[in-house]
Scaffold this motif. Structure first.
Motif, PDB file in Angstrom:
ATOM      1  N   LEU A 332       0.817  -1.217   0.000  1.00  0.00           N
ATOM      2  CA  LEU A 332       0.000   0.000   0.000  1.00  0.00           C
ATOM      3  C   LEU A 332       0.845   1.259   0.000  1.00  0.00           C
ATOM      4  O   LEU A 332       0.401   2.298  -0.476  1.00  0.00           O
ATOM      5  N   GLY A 333       2.065   1.171   0.533  1.00  0.00           N
ATOM      6  CA  GLY A 333       2.911   2.359   0.578  1.00  0.00           C
ATOM      7  C   GLY A 333       2.232   3.471   1.353  1.00  0.00           C
ATOM      8  O   GLY A 333       1.541   3.234   2.350  1.00  0.00           O
ATOM      9  N   ILE A 334       2.380   4.705   0.852  1.00  0.00           N
ATOM     10  CA  ILE A 334       1.745   5.818   1.563  1.00  0.00           C
ATOM     11  C   ILE A 334       0.692   6.474   0.683  1.00  0.00           C
ATOM     12  O   ILE A 334       0.338   7.628   0.866  1.00  0.00           O
ATOM     13  N   GLU A 335       0.185   5.682  -0.255  1.00  0.00           N
ATOM     14  CA  GLU A 335      -0.819   6.239  -1.176  1.00  0.00           C
ATOM     15  C   GLU A 335      -2.081   6.635  -0.421  1.00  0.00           C
ATOM     16  O   GLU A 335      -2.777   7.561  -0.814  1.00  0.00           O
ATOM     17  N   ARG A 336      -2.405   5.918   0.664  1.00  0.00           N
ATOM     18  CA  ARG A 336      -3.593   6.269   1.436  1.00  0.00           C
ATOM     19  C   ARG A 336      -3.268   7.225   2.594  1.00  0.00           C
ATOM     20  O   ARG A 336      -4.097   7.427   3.466  1.00  0.00           O
ATOM     21  N   GLY A 337      -2.085   7.785   2.600  1.00  0.00           N
ATOM     22  CA  GLY A 337      -1.708   8.669   3.689  1.00  0.00           C
ATOM     23  C   GLY A 337      -0.581   8.042   4.490  1.00  0.00           C
ATOM     24  O   GLY A 337      -0.102   6.950   4.178  1.00  0.00           O
ATOM     25  N   VAL A 338      -0.145   8.751   5.526  1.00  0.00           N
ATOM     26  CA  VAL A 338       0.983   8.291   6.323  1.00  0.00           C
ATOM     27  C   VAL A 338       0.506   7.185   7.274  1.00  0.00           C
ATOM     28  O   VAL A 338      -0.410   7.403   8.063  1.00  0.00           O
ATOM     29  N   PRO A 339       1.115   5.991   7.203  1.00  0.00           N
ATOM     30  CA  PRO A 339       0.661   4.890   8.056  1.00  0.00           C
ATOM     31  C   PRO A 339       0.752   5.246   9.543  1.00  0.00           C
ATOM     32  O   PRO A 339       1.658   5.957   9.969  1.00  0.00           O
ATOM     33  N   CYS A 340      -0.183   4.712  10.325  1.00  0.00           N
ATOM     34  CA  CYS A 340      -0.216   5.049  11.748  1.00  0.00           C
ATOM     35  C   CYS A 340       0.754   4.207  12.554  1.00  0.00           C
ATOM     36  O   CYS A 340       1.223   4.614  13.614  1.00  0.00           O
ATOM     37  N   SER A 341       1.027   2.987  12.073  1.00  0.00           N
ATOM     38  CA  SER A 341       1.910   2.112  12.814  1.00  0.00           C
ATOM     39  C   SER A 341       3.355   2.591  12.673  1.00  0.00           C
ATOM     40  O   SER A 341       3.853   2.783  11.557  1.00  0.00           O
ATOM     41  N   ALA A 342       4.015   2.780  13.819  1.00  0.00           N
ATOM     42  CA  ALA A 342       5.397   3.257  13.780  1.00  0.00           C
ATOM     43  C   ALA A 342       6.272   2.247  13.051  1.00  0.00           C
ATOM     44  O   ALA A 342       7.165   2.607  12.278  1.00  0.00           O
ATOM     45  N   ARG A 345       5.887   2.664   9.351  1.00  0.00           N
ATOM     46  CA  ARG A 345       6.633   3.826   8.853  1.00  0.00           C
ATOM     47  C   ARG A 345       8.106   3.502   8.744  1.00  0.00           C
ATOM     48  O   ARG A 345       8.773   3.871   7.777  1.00  0.00           O
ATOM     49  N   ALA A 346       8.621   2.762   9.749  1.00  0.00           N
ATOM     50  CA  ALA A 346      10.043   2.416   9.744  1.00  0.00           C
ATOM     51  C   ALA A 346      10.371   1.506   8.565  1.00  0.00           C
ATOM     52  O   ALA A 346      11.425   1.629   7.937  1.00  0.00           O
ATOM     53  N   ILE A 347       9.446   0.600   8.234  1.00  0.00           N
ATOM     54  CA  ILE A 347       9.681  -0.299   7.102  1.00  0.00           C
ATOM     55  C   ILE A 347       9.692   0.477   5.799  1.00  0.00           C
ATOM     56  O   ILE A 347      10.504   0.227   4.911  1.00  0.00           O
ATOM     57  N   LEU A 348       8.791   1.446   5.704  1.00  0.00           N
ATOM     58  CA  LEU A 348       8.650   2.168   4.438  1.00  0.00           C
ATOM     59  C   LEU A 348       9.725   3.219   4.232  1.00  0.00           C
ATOM     60  O   LEU A 348      10.112   3.508   3.102  1.00  0.00           O
ATOM     61  N   ALA A 349      10.214   3.788   5.344  1.00  0.00           N
ATOM     62  CA  ALA A 349      11.104   4.951   5.248  1.00  0.00           C
ATOM     63  C   ALA A 349      12.257   4.772   4.268  1.00  0.00           C
ATOM     64  O   ALA A 349      12.481   5.646   3.423  1.00  0.00           O
ATOM     65  N   PRO A 350      13.015   3.650   4.337  1.00  0.00           N
ATOM     66  CA  PRO A 350      14.175   3.552   3.435  1.00  0.00           C
ATOM     67  C   PRO A 350      13.792   3.506   1.962  1.00  0.00           C
ATOM     68  O   PRO A 350      14.601   3.848   1.110  1.00  0.00           O
ATOM     69  N   GLU A 351      12.574   3.088   1.670  1.00  0.00           N
ATOM     70  CA  GLU A 351      12.208   2.906   0.264  1.00  0.00           C
ATOM     71  C   GLU A 351      11.477   4.096  -0.326  1.00  0.00           C
ATOM     72  O   GLU A 351      11.125   4.097  -1.499  1.00  0.00           O
ATOM     73  N   LEU A 352      11.227   5.107   0.495  1.00  0.00           N
ATOM     74  CA  LEU A 352      10.419   6.216   0.005  1.00  0.00           C
ATOM     75  C   LEU A 352      11.167   7.040  -1.022  1.00  0.00           C
ATOM     76  O   LEU A 352      12.361   7.310  -0.882  1.00  0.00           O
ATOM     77  N   ASP A 353      10.435   7.462  -2.051  1.00  0.00           N
ATOM     78  CA  ASP A 353      11.019   8.416  -2.988  1.00  0.00           C
ATOM     79  C   ASP A 353      10.842   9.818  -2.412  1.00  0.00           C
ATOM     80  O   ASP A 353      10.293   9.996  -1.318  1.00  0.00           O
ATOM     81  N   ALA A 354      11.275  10.812  -3.164  1.00  0.00           N
ATOM     82  CA  ALA A 354      11.222  12.189  -2.665  1.00  0.00           C
ATOM     83  C   ALA A 354       9.783  12.586  -2.340  1.00  0.00           C
ATOM     84  O   ALA A 354       9.509  13.239  -1.336  1.00  0.00           O
ATOM     85  N   GLY A 356       7.313  10.662  -1.450  1.00  0.00           N
ATOM     86  CA  GLY A 356       6.865  10.000  -0.239  1.00  0.00           C
ATOM     87  C   GLY A 356       7.409  10.686   0.997  1.00  0.00           C
ATOM     88  O   GLY A 356       6.679  10.924   1.967  1.00  0.00           O
ATOM     89  N   LYS A 357       8.700  11.018   0.943  1.00  0.00           N
ATOM     90  CA  LYS A 357       9.303  11.716   2.088  1.00  0.00           C
ATOM     91  C   LYS A 357       8.618  13.048   2.312  1.00  0.00           C
ATOM     92  O   LYS A 357       8.346  13.452   3.441  1.00  0.00           O
ATOM     93  N   MET A 358       8.298  13.709   1.190  1.00  0.00           N
ATOM     94  CA  MET A 358       7.642  15.009   1.287  1.00  0.00           C
ATOM     95  C   MET A 358       6.307  14.876   2.018  1.00  0.00           C
ATOM     96  O   MET A 358       5.986  15.682   2.890  1.00  0.00           O
ATOM     97  N   GLN A 359       5.567  13.827   1.677  1.00  0.00           N
ATOM     98  CA  GLN A 359       4.251  13.653   2.299  1.00  0.00           C
ATOM     99  C   GLN A 359       4.388  13.418   3.806  1.00  0.00           C
ATOM    100  O   GLN A 359       3.668  14.004   4.605  1.00  0.00           O
ATOM    101  N   ILE A 360       5.357  12.550   4.164  1.00  0.00           N
ATOM    102  CA  ILE A 360       5.542  12.251   5.584  1.00  0.00           C
ATOM    103  C   ILE A 360       6.013  13.483   6.348  1.00  0.00           C
ATOM    104  O   ILE A 360       5.492  13.813   7.418  1.00  0.00           O
ATOM    105  N   ASP A 361       6.964  14.209   5.749  1.00  0.00           N
ATOM    106  CA  ASP A 361       7.460  15.429   6.405  1.00  0.00           C
ATOM    107  C   ASP A 361       6.347  16.462   6.546  1.00  0.00           C
ATOM    108  O   ASP A 361       6.238  17.154   7.551  1.00  0.00           O
TER     109      ASP A 361
END
Lengths: 420, 305
Positions: A332-342, A345-354, A356-361
């Motif tokens: 699912l990635g972060i297409e539905r928004g920033v995941p609530c489970s910490a 988020r930790a699993i996704l963080a290394p794979e995020l493109d710019a 994705g990082k922008m959305q989380i930030d």
């Protein structure tokens, strides 16, 4: 007792057939689930991939169906009323209370403890103290924009506290580049969520806690007036350009190559970028100088289980797979928004493109200045959303004056709420 | 033939055979249509949101419709203006093409098939999408205008003043089925009337006016009634072109579209049922008026006049 014997025979034979059919290693095997959501091409692809993988893993069969936002609620309502609800369906904050209070949703507290959700993220899906919707990701409203076009207009980055005046200035600058064909921003006077945010900036809310309208005719007039000025200044296109936009990503002026800025939800940047060649980014809404941003963080979408599901536990497990399982989270990635489970988020963080990082930030930065979650929209809110579309268009086309349009919108909205 | 009773039993048998042939439709009607129709009559006096049981509210839905619902009147206005344009234009166009095809006997069947194609396609979603492409701001029509005359029209489909015309055009384009009926009617007109008329020196236009039109009157009438009923029921094009909203600013809010919104977007099944019954009465009224007035302008060959 021949009937009993026959029945027993059928039951035994059926069970034997089912056992022969199903891969034996999984207890859930053979379960049939139906999952239904509103989406966009990108979300549909991700969700189907997740469901396929899960079905393969467990030996279940999962029927997937997706529609656009508008058609989704029609079909879901009809199915729920007909006693034919899908086991799992996507839920929005707007409808959560209505569905939960009519006993159509299953309380999930016992099935889904969700230990690494923050209390806020978890409570967003609660109605009257029980969990009915599991947050699939958080978002906030945002301004999506074309990075290069804004740079050409001299706006390298939009500051967190940019103002409505900045918006008008930058927009007018962009409209000058290709007059009559490309504009600074789409006309957002018709967008209910924009109006809501503008009210939030003024310390008001669209709906009060008692479900009544939280705005006055003067507020509406102020909102129409703001956009009328932008329209006259050429910041936004004339009414006919935006009148066919009914809220699908592909209908937005930004996507159609007609405007550089558009109001959106922060998670939608993924879908927008999927349909746009130009590089996009998000920023907060413009605000009054020194005023509040009006942003709040909300569950972008939730997943609910039908109260009549024959497989509540399997359904809950599937939700758990979506929101916390390392494998599921990646689909699912972060297409539905920033995941609530910490952990997610930790699993996704290394794979995020710019992007994705922008959305989380973005969501993290807004978290510091956000206003509290407003009361849930009352019944009839969906109709008022459409009412604003019509009334704002009528004002934009010059068929109704701002004053009359504002009064009309207020009166009809109050009527709709009283009738709902 | 035998006695009285034999012929009576023959008649009974004939009736039963008739009913046997009717059975597929009759069973379908009784099982699947009549029940829902009656249920909707009951529901039209209730408040019913699908999720909770229906609550009896008497005539409130009907009172509201006529006294406090501007969108109801808007929907009626849109539907009537649509029909006032669409029905005559479509019939005139279908008749003109039918007359032309009737003369050109040789290539007749090929053209007949070609002209019928839009009627097969017209109700489909794909065509409604195509229509949107043609009539939007940068659509085909405006590009042609720009190329031919150097100016661009508005976005026909998203301007409230013109959106309905694009739907009228879409309906007129589907002139196939009245055309086929007109063609069949034209074939029935006795040729000796035309021969006699041309011997008397009547030109083509005069022949059309004095022979074709009167002789075709029953067919025109039949087509008109069908088209009026179709017009009231129009739904798909408006739904697809406006994304289900009836927009911009309700300018394409057909009655059926409004009914659909009330029922399936806002879940007011009771109110929507009342809307459906009013629609039924309006259609019945119009058909009734057509039949009552028809004796003044429709000529039947076996008419004693």
């Amino acid at each position: 007792m021949s009937t009993l014997n026959r029945r027993q025979f059928v039951a035994t034979a059926g069970a034997a057939a089912a056992a022969a059919w199903a891969p034996s290693s999984f207890a859930q095997a053979g379960t049939k689930l139906r999952c239904f959501w509103w989406g966009n091409p990108d979300r549909d692809k991700r969700t189907r991939a997740l469901l396929d993988a899960y079905a393969k893993k467990t030996g279940m069969s999962i029927a997937a169906e997706a529609l656009g936002w508008g058609d989704y609620w029609t079909k879901l309502g009809t199915q729920v009323a007909g006693g034919n609800a899908p086991d799992l369906f996507q839920m929005d904050y707007r409808y959560l209370f209505e569905y939960a209070r009519r006993d159509t949703l299953l309380p999930l507290d016992a099935l889904l403890p969700l230990p690494d959700f923050s209390p806020g993220d978890r409570n967003g899906g609660k109605v009257d103290g029980k969990l009915y919707g599991v947050n699939l990701g958080t978002n906030s409203k945002a301004m999506a924009y074309d990075v290069d076009m804004l740079a050409k207009a001299g706006a390298k980055t939009l500051d967190m506290a940019w103002t409505w005046d900045d918006f008008g200035r930058i927009g007018a600058e962009i409209s000058k580049m290709n007059p009559g064909k490309y504009w600074g921003s789409s006309d957002n006077s018709r967008w209910e969520q924009g109006f809501e945010q503008w009210l939030n900036q003024r310390g008001k809310s669209l709906y009060a806690a008692d479900g009544k309208a939280g705005f006055t005719p003067d507020d509406v007039a102020g909102w129409f007036d703001l956009w009328d000025k932008y329209r006259k200044a050429g910041v936004i296109p004339p009414a006919e350009v935006g009148a066919t936009n009914n809220g699908k990503i592909e209908e937005y002026e930004l996507t159609r190559g007609l405007a550089a800025m558009s109001f959106a939800n922060s998670n939608q940047i993924v879908a927008f970028q999927g349909l746009n060649k130009n590089k996009l980014a998000i920023s907060p809404f413009p605000r009054d100088k020194g005023g509040s941003s009006g942003h709040y963080i909300k569950p972008s979408q939730m997943m609910s289980v039908s109260a009549r599901s024959k497989a509540p536990e399997e359904s809950a497990k599937l939700i758990n797979f979506m929101v916390t399982d390392p494998e599921g989270v990646k689909f699912l990635g972060i297409e539905r928004g920033v995941p609530c489970s910490a952990a997610a988020r930790a699993i996704l963080a290394p794979e995020l493109d710019a992007l994705g990082k922008m959305q989380i930030d973005f969501v993290a930065a807004l978290g510091k200045i956000a206003v509290p979650l407003p009361p849930p929209p009352p019944k009839g809110a969906g109709e008022i959303e459409k009412l604003l579309l019509r009334t704002a268009d009528s004002v934009a086309f010059g068929k109704t004056s701002i004053k009359d349009g504002a009064q009309q919108f207020h009166t009809e909205a109050v009527n709709i709420l009283a009738r709902a | 033939m035998g006695g009285r009773s034999a012929s009576a039993s023959g008649a009974l048998r004939r009736d039963l055979i008739g009913y046997a042939f009717l059975a597929p439709w009759l069973v379908g009607f009784l099982c699947f249509s009549l029940g829902p129709v009656l249920a909707s009559l009951y529901l039209s006096f209730t408040k019913f949101d699908l999720l909770r049981p229906a609550v009896w509210i008497g005539s409130e839905n009907y009172v509201r419709m006529f006294s406090a619902d501007p969108r109801f009147w808007q929907a009626l206005k849109v539907t009537f203006s649509y029909m006032a344009m669409e029905v005559p234009l479509k019939l005139a166009f279908a008749l003109a093409v039918a007359v032309a095809l009737d003369k050109a006997v040789r290539a007749g069947s090929l053209y007949r098939a070609l002209f019928y194609i839009p009627s097969l396609l017209g109700g489909s979603v794909a065509i409604a999408v195509l229509w949107r492409q043609i009539f939007e701001g940068n659509g085909t029509l405006n590009q042609v205008l720009l190329w031919l005359f150097g100016f661009k029209g508005p976005s026909w489909i998203s301007t409230p003043d013109t959106a309905l015309y694009t739907l009228v055009l879409l309906a007129v384009w589907q002139f196939g089925s009245p055309m086929i009926i007109f063609l069949a009617g034209l074939r029935q007109v006795p040729q000796d009337l035309y021969e006699a008329a041309s011997m008397d020196g009547a030109g083509a236009w005069r022949q059309f006016r004095k022979i074709t039109l009167p002789m075709l009157a029953p067919v025109i009438f039949f087509n008109m009634v069908l088209q009026v009923i179709e017009g009231f029921k129009a739904f798909t094009p408006a739904f697809v072109i406006s994304g289900g909203t009836g927009g911009p600013i309700d300018s394409t809010l057909f009655y059926t579209l409004y009914l659909y919104q009330e029922a399936f977007a806002y879940f007011r099944m009771g109110y929507a049922s009342a809307l459906a019954w009013v629609l039924l009465l309006v259609i019945g009224l119009f058909t009734g008026i057509s039949f009552l007035t028809s004796k003044y302008w429709v000529y039947y060959e076996d008419d004693p006049r």
